[in-house]
Design a protein around this motif. Structure first.
Motif, mmCIF file in Angstrom:
data_model
loop_
_atom_site.group_PDB
_atom_site.id
_atom_site.type_symbol
_atom_site.label_atom_id
_atom_site.label_comp_id
_atom_site.label_asym_id
_atom_site.label_seq_id
_atom_site.Cartn_x
_atom_site.Cartn_y
_atom_site.Cartn_z
ATOM 1 N N UNK A 19 8.110 -1.353 11.557
ATOM 2 C CA UNK A 19 9.409 -0.854 11.103
ATOM 3 C C UNK A 19 9.273 -0.145 9.751
ATOM 4 N N UNK A 20 10.269 0.654 9.420
ATOM 5 C CA UNK A 20 10.193 1.489 8.227
ATOM 6 C C UNK A 20 10.016 0.710 6.946
ATOM 7 N N UNK A 21 10.701 -0.419 6.831
ATOM 8 C CA UNK A 21 10.634 -1.218 5.606
ATOM 9 C C UNK A 21 9.224 -1.752 5.382
ATOM 10 N N UNK A 22 8.611 -2.278 6.456
ATOM 11 C CA UNK A 22 7.269 -2.836 6.309
ATOM 12 C C UNK A 22 6.238 -1.745 6.041
ATOM 13 N N UNK A 23 6.369 -0.594 6.691
ATOM 14 C CA UNK A 23 5.437 0.502 6.460
ATOM 15 C C UNK A 23 5.546 1.035 5.031
ATOM 16 N N UNK A 24 6.774 1.063 4.509
ATOM 17 C CA UNK A 24 6.972 1.485 3.117
ATOM 18 C C UNK A 24 6.212 0.573 2.168
ATOM 19 N N UNK A 25 6.338 -0.727 2.367
ATOM 20 C CA UNK A 25 5.643 -1.690 1.513
ATOM 21 C C UNK A 25 4.132 -1.615 1.692
ATOM 22 N N UNK A 26 3.682 -1.420 2.925
ATOM 23 C CA UNK A 26 2.243 -1.344 3.182
ATOM 24 C C UNK A 26 1.623 -0.155 2.456
ATOM 25 N N UNK A 27 2.273 1.008 2.548
ATOM 26 C CA UNK A 27 1.759 2.204 1.871
ATOM 27 C C UNK A 27 1.798 2.016 0.356
ATOM 28 N N UNK A 28 2.885 1.442 -0.134
ATOM 29 C CA UNK A 28 3.054 1.259 -1.586
ATOM 30 C C UNK A 28 1.976 0.345 -2.160
ATOM 31 N N UNK A 29 1.803 -0.829 -1.555
ATOM 32 C CA UNK A 29 0.834 -1.782 -2.105
ATOM 33 C C UNK A 29 -0.609 -1.349 -1.862
ATOM 34 N N UNK A 30 -0.845 -0.665 -0.757
ATOM 35 C CA UNK A 30 -2.186 -0.112 -0.526
ATOM 36 C C UNK A 30 -2.522 0.920 -1.596
ATOM 37 N N UNK A 31 -1.529 1.707 -1.987
ATOM 38 C CA UNK A 31 -1.747 2.720 -3.032
ATOM 39 C C UNK A 31 -2.086 2.065 -4.363
ATOM 40 N N UNK A 32 -1.376 0.986 -4.693
ATOM 41 C CA UNK A 32 -1.638 0.277 -5.946
ATOM 42 C C UNK A 32 -3.055 -0.296 -5.961
ATOM 43 N N UNK A 33 -3.470 -0.903 -4.857
ATOM 44 C CA UNK A 33 -4.823 -1.447 -4.768
ATOM 45 C C UNK A 33 -5.871 -0.336 -4.855
ATOM 46 N N UNK A 34 -5.567 0.801 -4.207
ATOM 47 C CA UNK A 34 -6.537 1.892 -4.170
ATOM 48 C C UNK A 34 -6.761 2.503 -5.548
ATOM 49 N N UNK A 35 -5.701 2.602 -6.354
ATOM 50 C CA UNK A 35 -5.857 3.152 -7.710
ATOM 51 C C UNK A 35 -6.823 2.294 -8.519
ATOM 52 N N UNK A 36 -6.671 0.969 -8.424
ATOM 53 C CA UNK A 36 -7.616 0.076 -9.107
ATOM 54 C C UNK A 36 -9.024 0.254 -8.550
ATOM 55 N N UNK A 37 -9.111 0.345 -7.213
ATOM 56 C CA UNK A 37 -10.415 0.467 -6.570
ATOM 57 C C UNK A 37 -11.152 1.728 -6.968
ATOM 58 N N UNK A 38 -10.427 2.837 -7.090
ATOM 59 C CA UNK A 38 -11.064 4.098 -7.499
ATOM 60 C C UNK A 38 -11.642 3.960 -8.906
ATOM 61 N N UNK A 39 -10.902 3.289 -9.780
ATOM 62 C CA UNK A 39 -11.390 3.101 -11.144
ATOM 63 C C UNK A 39 -12.702 2.346 -11.193
ATOM 64 N N UNK A 40 -12.741 1.211 -10.512
ATOM 65 C CA UNK A 40 -13.963 0.398 -10.567
ATOM 66 C C UNK A 40 -15.087 1.041 -9.759
ATOM 67 N N UNK A 41 -14.752 1.930 -8.810
ATOM 68 C CA UNK A 41 -15.790 2.613 -8.042
ATOM 69 C C UNK A 41 -16.695 3.435 -8.955
#
Length: 326
Positions: A28-50
């Protein structure tokens, strides 16, 4: 797209499909919104430590830097500092932290593990001391709130949150730097063979410092994004264990802990896998007490499979070369 990235993408699709089949509310739209949002937050940290891992280093202080930036932002608002100026100063502080880490590692010759572990403890302690370990919020900063945690509605309940747009910009710049500039190639060369890179004229110390500065800067950006996403900061908990998620995303996404290898897109997909796992555990009905155990097993399995495949391919290539010679 390399084989490692294809593998982690396949894992993402597999988990996504299983979860969707198990729970119709997953897509559903609400869950997909949260999934994209939190994945983006994790990815920003991951790119830094990469960037740090590509040099053969490590940064354990990411979570504490996130907590420190979030806490200082709340203090600045409490004391009625200009919000825009506060953001600039805190990002500047993040750069200084990265510079300090880089100098301690390259000039004082301390081990990255020791330097950043001490940073993890120090920044967390300072955050708790400055705020008296009290939960703080961000009142009367609606402009920053929309800037760091706003949403763009697309259709139905689905929206793209601000962290997604930050990720797109950061990922494009990071991929361009790593794959299309001479400094990116030098960074990979440094991770593959530091002595060889140094003897060929590459300024290895400067590159290491740049890597730690980038890592801490992106941790600072993440701190502001998390602060406004959560709308509060708990000095003892905000950012806790986030360095482990970031490192896991980088390693699962194709960064070798030995250095010299990494792909930005792979890190982004791996961050999405980690967040998807947490989401799937809740929706499928598995006990949340097993959350960390399952995530750990999946990451271990993914990294192990990747390593075994690399060995198999290397042996096969060697056998083909030997056969051609004979």
């Amino acid at each position: 797209m390399n084989k490692n990235t294809l593998g982690i993408l396949g894992l993402f699709i597999l988990i996504f499909g299983i979860t969707w089949a198990s729970n119709e509310n997953f897509a559903n739209g609400y869950n997909m919104t949260n999934l994209v949002k939190w994945s983006s937050l994790y990815a920003i940290m991951g790119i830094g430590v990469a960037f740090v891992i590509i040099t053969g280093g490590i940064d354990l202080s990411i979570g504490s830097v996130i907590g420190l930036v979030a806490a200082l932002m709340a203090l600045a608002i409490k004391h009625e500092w200009n919000p825009g100026l506060s953001v600039v100063l805190l990002l500047g502080l993040s750069l200084v932290i990265g510079l300090m880490h880089g100098l301690l590692i390259t000039k004082v010759k301390l081990q990255p593990f020791v330097v950043t572990l001490c940073g993890l403890l120090f920044y967390r302690g300072i955050s708790r001391w400055l705020t008296d370990n009290q939960t703080m919020q961000y009142p009367n900063t609606e402009g920053l709130d929309s800037f760091f945690s706003g949403k763009v509605a697309l259709f139905g309940q689905f929206s793209l949150a601000s962290p997604f747009f930050y990720l797109v910009v950061i990922a494009i710049l990071a991929a361009f730097f790593l794959n299309r500039t001479i400094w990116g190639r030098y960074l990979l060369a440094l991770g593959n063979n530091e002595d060889g890179a140094r003897y060929s004229g590459i300024q290895t110390d400067r590159l290491k410092i740049i890597a730690y500065v980038i890592c801490s800067f992106l941790a600072g950006v993440s701190g502001l994004l998390f602060a406004y996403e959560l709308d509060s900061v708990q000095p003892a908990q905000t950012g806790e264990f986030y360095e482990l998620y970031a490192i896991a995303a980088a390693v699962l996404g194709g960064c070798s802990l030995r250095g010299g290898q990494g792909a930005i897109f792979g890190v982004i997909i791996a961050a999405a896998v980690i967040r998807l796992l947490r989401n799937s555990i809740n929706l499928v009905g598995i006990s949340t007490h097993l959350e960390f155990a399952i995530i750990g097993l999946v990451i271990l399995g993914g990294v192990t499979a990747d390593e075994l495949i690399k060995r198999f391919v290397a042996k096969r290539r060697t056998a083909q070369v030997n056969a051609a010679k004979s």
